[in-house]
Design an enzyme around this catalytic site. Structure first.
Site, PDB file in Angstrom:
ATOM      1  N   HIS A   5      -9.696  -0.498  -1.818  1.00 10.40           N
ATOM      2  CA  HIS A   5     -10.208  -0.126  -0.497  1.00 10.40           C
ATOM      3  C   HIS A   5     -11.510   0.671  -0.567  1.00 10.40           C
ATOM      4  CE1 HIS A   5      -6.300  -0.801   2.044  1.00 10.40           C
ATOM      5  NE2 HIS A   5      -6.704  -1.874   1.386  1.00 10.40           N
ATOM      6  N   ASN A  37       0.832  -1.203   0.000  1.00 11.97           N
ATOM      7  CA  ASN A  37       0.000   0.000   0.000  1.00 11.97           C
ATOM      8  C   ASN A  37       0.866   1.252   0.000  1.00 11.97           C
ATOM      9  OD1 ASN A  37      -2.627  -1.105   0.023  1.00 11.97           O
ATOM     10  ND2 ASN A  37      -2.412  -1.632   2.182  1.00 11.97           N
ATOM     11  N   CYS A  59      -5.259  -7.234  -3.367  1.00 10.08           N
ATOM     12  CA  CYS A  59      -5.688  -6.844  -2.015  1.00 10.08           C
ATOM     13  C   CYS A  59      -6.618  -7.910  -1.457  1.00 10.08           C
ATOM     14  CB  CYS A  59      -6.391  -5.491  -2.070  1.00 10.08           C
ATOM     15  SG  CYS A  59      -6.944  -4.882  -0.461  1.00 10.08           S
ATOM     16  N   HIS A  60      -6.511  -8.123  -0.149  1.00 15.38           N
ATOM     17  CA  HIS A  60      -7.339  -9.135   0.503  1.00 15.38           C
ATOM     18  C   HIS A  60      -8.809  -8.741   0.589  1.00 15.38           C
ATOM     19  CE1 HIS A  60      -3.311  -8.675   2.270  1.00 15.38           C
ATOM     20  NE2 HIS A  60      -3.255  -9.978   2.310  1.00 15.38           N
TER      21      HIS A  60
END
Length: 440
Positions: free
Chosen positions: A205, A152, A173-174
Site C-alpha cells: 500500500h 489485510n 495485493c491488487h
C-alpha cells in the site's frame, strides 16, 4: 491433481474470482477445492455459486468440498498444495465498527483503517493468533504448501508468517497490478499503456512507482509530474493525495489516495479540517463501503441463486497465475510481499517488503531492487516501525507493546498525546472482548 484450500471461503465474491480463475486455467481445472469457513450460511452460499461456475464454465471437472468450523480446519488443509487466505476476523460488525467508533471519541478519524492506523493495528492483533493456528495445522498436514495471503493488514500478517512460522508465504495485493494503468488513464495518457515498462517497490500500500517507460524507452515521469500538478491545481478528484506525493516526494504510490491519506500526519488533522475538503478525503470510507457491499451482495446473491447461470472469465488476480507457474515451471512475474532478505538495501531485514518476484517451478523468488530514494525509504520506515511493533505485540502478548505500536503510528502520534493513546488502546481492547483476551 492439485489441492487448493480457500480459508475464509464465505468471502463469496473474492472466492468466486480466485477459484473461478482456477477453473478457467487448464493446469488447475481438475483441482480438488476445499472451502473453509466458520460461518455455515456464507459457506453454503459460496459452495452453490462455485459449483455453478464449475458446472457452467469447467464441465464439472473440479471437486469441491466444504469444511465448516475449527474442528474441520485441519482436514480442509490436509494435503493442500496451495492455501489462499481471505479471512476477516471479527468482520464488519462488530469489529470494524469498533475500530472506527472508539477512536472517534478521542478525535481520531480514519478513512479505511485496515492497513495502518489504530484500525490496522487492532485488525492485525486479532488476526495473527488465528494465522498462528493455521500455521500449526499446515506444518502438520501440508508442510510444503504455499500460503497466498490476501488479508489485510498485508505487511503485518505476511511479515508474521514469514518470520515466525515455517510456512512458505507470499502476500498478494491488487494495487501493484493496476497502479501505472490507473495513473496513465487518470492523466489522459492512455496511448502510453501498451508496451510500457515499470519498476515498483516499497511496502504494501506504499509501494513506489520508481520507473515508468513507454514502449520506445521514453521516461514518462516528466510528463506525469507536469500533468499531475496541473490536475490537482485545476480540479477536485479522487486521487489528490497521491498526486501531492508526486509533487512533494517525486513519485507515485501504489495504493489509493483514501488509503494513503491516513498513512502519514499531513492530510487528516483535527485542527485543520479544511484539509479534508482541499484533498477530497473520504472519512469513514471503509464502513460506508461495507454497508453498501452487504446490501449489494444480498441482491446479487438472490439473482445468482435464482437461475444458477453464473459463469466466469479469468481475471488478473495473481493467485491462479502463481499456482500455474509453480506447477508448470513457466515463469510469471508478480509484485509480492516477502521478507526483506537484502532486497531493498535501505529498509530493515525483518520488514515485509513489496518487490518484483519471479514465480516458476522453484516457487516465488524475489528480485533485488537496491536502494530506494531516501525520501521514499523514510516514508516506508514510518509505517514499518508500527508494523514491526504490532507484530511484536502479537507475539509477546504484552499490552505495553500495543501502546508502543500506536505511539509509533504516524497519524495516531500526530493527533493524540501518549496518555490519550494508552487510554484509547485500553478502550479498544475492552470493546473487542474475547478477540483480545490474550493481551495482558
Amino acid at each position: 491433481m492439485p489441492k487448493i484450500t480457500f480459508m475464509g471461503a464465505g468471502s463469496t465474491v473474492f472466492a468466486r474470482n480466485v477459484l473461478g480463475d482456477c477453473m478457467c486455467t487448464p493446469t488447475l481445472r481438475d483441482s480438488e477445492i476445499a472451502l473453509y469457513d466458520i460461518d455455515g450460511q456464507r459457506l453454503a452460499e459460496s459452495e452453490i455459486i462455485l459449483s455453478a461456475i464449475n458446472k457452467n464454465t469447467n464441465e464439472g471437472r473440479a471437486k469441491i468440498k466444504t469444511y465448516l468450523g475449527v474442528e474441520n480446519r485441519k482436514e480442509a488443509l490436509r494435503g493442500a498444495d496451495f492455501v489462499v487466505n481471505a479471512i476477516q476476523v471479527g468482520l464488519y460488525d462488530p469489529c470494524t465498527i469498533i475500530d472506527f467508533e472508539v477512536p472517534k471519541k478521542y478525535g481520531l478519524r480514519q478513512t479505511i483503517g485496515d492497513t495502518l492506523g489504530i484500525g490496522g493495528i487492532m485488525r492485525a492483533l486479532r488476526t495473527i493468533p488465528v494465522l498462528r493456528d493455521f500455521a500449526e495445522d499446515m506444518q502438520q498436514v501440508c508442510p510444503d504448501t504455499w500460503f497466498l495471503n490476501y488479508t489485510n493488514p498485508m505487511a503485518m500478517l505476511s511479515g508474521y508468517m514469514q518470520r515466525y512460522t515455517g510456512v512458505k508465504t507470499v502476500g498478494l495485493c491488487h494495487s501493484v497490478q493496476c497502479c501505472s494503468e490507473h495513473l496513465l488513464r487518470s492523466l489522459g495518457m492512455e496511448e502510453k499503456l501498451e508496451g510500457r515498462r515499470e519498476t515498483i517497490a516499497g511496502i504494501n500500500h506504499m509501494g513506489w512507482l520508481l520507473e515508468l517507460y513507454d514502449k520506445d524507452g521514453n521516461d514518462l515521469y516528466p510528463e506525469i509530474r507536469r500533468r499531475a500538478a496541473e490536475k490537482n491545481a485545476r480540479e477536485k478528484h479522487g486521487d489528490m493525495v497521491r498526486f501531492e506525493y508526486i509533487r512533494r516526494l517525486g513519485y507515485y504510490c501504489t495504493e489509493s489516495s483514501e488509503h494513503n491519506a491516513e498513512y502519514n500526519p499531513w492530510f487528516i488533522k483535527a485542527r485543520l479540517p479544511e484539509l479534508i475538503e482541499r484533498y477530497n478525503i473520504p472519512l469513514d470510507e471503509y464502513p460506508r463501503r461495507c454497508v453498501e457491499q452487504i446490501k449489494g451482495w444480498e441482491k446479487q446473491k438472490n439473482e445468482i441463486l435464482a437461475d444458477g447461470k453464473v459463469t466466469h472469465t479469468r481475471t488478473g488476480e495473481y493467485a491462479s497465475y502463481i499456482m500455474e507457474a509453480i506447477l508448470t515451471g513457466v515463469p510469471y512475474k508478480i509484485g509480492g510481499n516477502v521478507l526483506n532478505t537484502g532486497l531493498i538495501d535501505n529498509l530493515p531485514s525483518d520488514a515485509c517488503v513489496e518487490v518484483p518476484c519471479l514465480v516458476d517451478g522453484m516457487g516465488v523468488r524475489p528480485c533485488h531492487v537496491g536502494r530506494l530514494p531516501v525520501q521514499l525509504a523514510a516514508m516506508n520506515m514510518t509505517n514499518i516501525n508500527a508494523q514491526l511493533m504490532t507484530i511484536e505485540a502479537a507475539v509477546t502478548k504484552k499490552r505495553e507493546s500495543i501502546y508502543q505500536a500506536a505511539m509509533l503510528e504516524p497519524r495516531t502520534a500526530a493527533e493524540l498525546s501518549i496518555d490519550e493513546i494508552v487510554a484509547m488502546c485500553d478502550d479498544l481492547i475492552e470493546a473487542h472482548g474475547d478477540y483480545m483476551k490474550d493481551y495482558q
